[in-house]
Scaffold this motif. Sequence first.
Motif, short mmCIF file in Angstrom:
data_model
loop_
_atom_site.label_atom_id
_atom_site.label_comp_id
_atom_site.label_asym_id
_atom_site.label_seq_id
_atom_site.Cartn_x
_atom_site.Cartn_y
_atom_site.Cartn_z
N ASN A 110 0.82 -1.21 0.00
CA ASN A 110 0.00 0.00 0.00
C ASN A 110 0.85 1.26 0.00
OD1 ASN A 110 -2.71 0.32 -0.26
ND2 ASN A 110 -3.21 -0.19 1.84
N THR A 111 0.46 2.21 -0.83
CA THR A 111 1.06 3.54 -0.78
C THR A 111 -0.06 4.53 -0.46
OG1 THR A 111 0.71 3.89 -3.15
CG2 THR A 111 2.80 2.93 -2.48
N GLU A 330 -12.12 2.26 0.11
CA GLU A 330 -11.05 2.24 -0.88
C GLU A 330 -9.76 1.70 -0.27
OE1 GLU A 330 -9.55 5.09 -4.53
OE2 GLU A 330 -10.31 6.02 -2.70
N HIS A 331 -9.45 2.14 0.94
CA HIS A 331 -8.20 1.71 1.57
C HIS A 331 -8.21 0.21 1.86
CE1 HIS A 331 -4.51 2.08 3.90
NE2 HIS A 331 -5.09 1.33 4.81
N PHE A 338 -4.26 -6.55 -2.82
CA PHE A 338 -2.84 -6.82 -3.03
C PHE A 338 -2.30 -7.83 -2.02
CE2 PHE A 338 -3.32 -3.10 -5.63
CZ PHE A 338 -2.45 -3.36 -6.68
N GLY A 339 -2.96 -7.94 -0.86
CA GLY A 339 -2.59 -9.01 0.06
C GLY A 339 -2.87 -10.37 -0.55
N ARG A 340 -4.02 -10.51 -1.21
CA ARG A 340 -4.34 -11.78 -1.87
C ARG A 340 -3.40 -12.05 -3.04
NH1 ARG A 340 -9.81 -10.12 -0.70
NH2 ARG A 340 -9.88 -8.98 -2.68
N ILE A 341 -3.07 -11.01 -3.80
CA ILE A 341 -2.18 -11.20 -4.96
C ILE A 341 -0.80 -11.67 -4.52
CG2 ILE A 341 -0.94 -9.95 -6.78
CD1 ILE A 341 -3.46 -8.18 -7.07
N ASN A 342 -0.31 -11.12 -3.42
CA ASN A 342 1.05 -11.44 -2.97
C ASN A 342 1.09 -12.40 -1.80
OD1 ASN A 342 2.55 -9.67 -4.82
ND2 ASN A 342 1.53 -8.01 -3.74
N ASN A 343 -0.04 -13.06 -1.52
CA ASN A 343 -0.09 -14.17 -0.57
C ASN A 343 0.27 -13.76 0.87
OD1 ASN A 343 -0.59 -16.85 0.10
ND2 ASN A 343 1.56 -17.44 -0.17
N PHE A 374 -4.68 3.25 -5.85
CA PHE A 374 -4.58 1.95 -6.51
C PHE A 374 -3.40 1.90 -7.49
CE2 PHE A 374 -5.51 -1.03 -9.91
CZ PHE A 374 -5.83 -2.18 -9.20
N SER A 375 -3.26 2.91 -8.32
CA SER A 375 -2.23 2.87 -9.36
C SER A 375 -0.83 2.82 -8.75
CB SER A 375 -2.36 4.08 -10.29
OG SER A 375 -2.23 5.28 -9.56
N ARG A 376 -0.58 3.63 -7.72
CA ARG A 376 0.75 3.65 -7.11
C ARG A 376 1.00 2.37 -6.30
NH1 ARG A 376 -0.85 8.95 -5.99
NH2 ARG A 376 -1.03 8.51 -3.75
N THR A 377 -0.06 1.82 -5.71
CA THR A 377 0.10 0.54 -4.99
C THR A 377 0.47 -0.56 -5.96
OG1 THR A 377 -1.52 1.23 -3.31
CG2 THR A 377 -1.07 -1.12 -3.50
#
Length: 747
Positions: A110-111, A330-331, A338-343, A374-377
């Motif tokens: 997250n950013t 949103e947060h 991204f937690g799911r994407i990166n396990n 979203f884009s920067r994250t």
Amino acid sequence: MSDNMETNCWEDAYVEPRASSKEWLKQNVMPTRSGTAAYAKSLFPIFTWIYRYNWTWFLGDLIAGATVGAVVIPQGMAYAKLVQLPPEFGLYSSFVGSAMYFMFATSKDNTVGPGAVMSTLLGHVLQDLLVKLPEFKDQPWIVAGCMSLVLGCIAAAIGLLRLGFIVDFIPLPAIAAFITGSALNIAMGQIPALMGNNSVKAYDTRASTYLVFGNFFKYISHCDMNAAVGLTALFLLYAIRSACKFGTHRWPRYEKVFFFASTLRTVFVILLYTLISYLVNRNHRDNPKFSILGTVPRGFKHMNVPTVNSHILSAVASKLPSVIMVMVIEHISISKSFGRINNYTINPNQELIAIGITNIFGPFFGAYPINSAFSRTAINSKAGVRTPLAGLITASIIAIAIYGLPPVFFYISNALLAAVIIHAVGDLISKPTTIRSFWRISPFEFVIFWAGVIVSVFSSMDNGIYTTVAASAALLLFRIARARGDFIGTVQVHSQLSESTNASTDLKAIYNCSTEGSRRVYMSLDGTAEGTNPSVKPETPPAGIYIYRLNEGYLYPNAVHFTDHMVAEIKAQTRPGILNPYGSLGNRPWNDPGPRQKSESDIDTSLPLLRAVILDFTGVSNVDITSIQNLIDVRKQLDCYSDNDVVWHFSGVGSPWVRRALVAGGFGSSDPAMHTVFSVANVAVIQDRENDIQHRQQQMVHGRGHETVDHGPAIEPSVARLLSAEHPLFHIDLDEALAAAKLELGL
């Protein structure tokens, strides 16, 4: 075994402790020393990994942090203009988000900083608030700072109280509709700045999206040199991205090179067009050829204690719900995604604390309300970030820009920033494949999605989120209230190996012909609820016994709907216990249908009498006072209808609080003399005494023959009752419940 022997053996074997409010409070509310220590430790997740920090992690964080820092600088200034604030406030907000969030974060990707959706919503909110607070018209950042402080306190309080689960009540279609509608609103609002006709005083670029779209063509003749800058910059941004995407597929070995080239395309385009702007406008600083950003002060010029008073709070109070809703949704959604994407798993409550603390301290540095972008994250994740500490690298780069690059910022074109915003929000619009999947999965939510988008376009962004949330809540309540159970029958089945299974022909023949593995399954009598083959007809229970499965929680919204369906079906398939329970015609209810004088011929005597009802509570996790009282009323109704005491069996009652409620309603117990069936399980009982073990050990020491070797405690198989003997009408499964009902009826 006689009844008395059975009672002595089993009835005193196991009695379930009664669910206690005191125990519940002790387990779920009252703090313990270890629980308090764990809670305090969870507030600072940085201490769980910082001591393991290493050079490998630092290299990944350095690359990712520097990449995000280069992207967030132009984006932050662009998004500040969406809030109607000077561009430097976007830099302040970007710095605070990067510098504060990492200490409390559970997401490495997250950013936190200015985002397009949040900034646009704040811009609309500030526009309305400044009408009520005209004294802050020249200093809108004071109102924005007050809102940031209040929103931060609310978010932190939700996290500290562990109420983050409320975010789960906002479904994906509602979020997608809001983001899509907001992206359309943002893009349309930036087109006038891109084309240069936003200088027309009558052109309100913050009106509803459809009005901005219509007015664009109305004032299209006012487009100027800004259009050349904006359109070419937008084209170049998309061209670089497309070229990098093509290069990734064509030359996969250079995937990382193309990734960073694509990621830094915004920086490249801004540097290129800023150079062009400098060459064109360096001799026309007071009257530039096209609109430029102008003077950006060096350093943190707006550091101050935020102004909070009752006058501002009373004005912003009505706007807080929509803003906090967007901030939290949103947060958390970005963090979870991204937690799911990166396990890895994020802690929603801790994330709310992190975003809350960031917004509490932000106004002291001049920041406005911020959340995840979203884009920067996505950039941070793809750049190989290893820990949240990458935010500190990003903050360092932003600080260097704040103090060292303001002279460069002077020549940045406003049309260029509009192109950057349009390019960034284009990815937020839901893809056609996503929208099509909504229709395939849930047509009702597909309609809700489009309702949210349409309201956002033709009304406002906050009305769009209210519409989708309200419609989703109404759909949820409707689904709960209109839930209906199923009458259950039995089917005898056995497993069979498919032809494609990797096994020998003989093994398949033996397995497929074997009946030892056959089992009984319980299916809906209508044969459609489980999606089974319609040619397979379940066998109904014995006459007078009905099995009813509740497919949802049994609560006050759906209690009557469940039981009305059950009672109507039971009455249609059984006959009343007595012909005319009311006696004379005058005592007969006015709404009782049938002939004036009932006779034996009016009753289908082939239908059975109601004897027992089995309720499958496997899917019921909670009950309430209304639902239990409804069940009591139905029991009385069916007792009166059948002219006997209908026996009620319950299967799969998993919660002790549900059992407690049923017992309080008079269910679960039966006549002590009534025969019943219950399940037992094998257990091991150690019979040996310590002195026997010591004696065997002494024999081993003295070596008195092989027969003296100790083989351990003698274990005798035994059995124990699974459920409490105090409530024999609660059963572990439907097999046991049906067997008990049949035994009681002598079947």
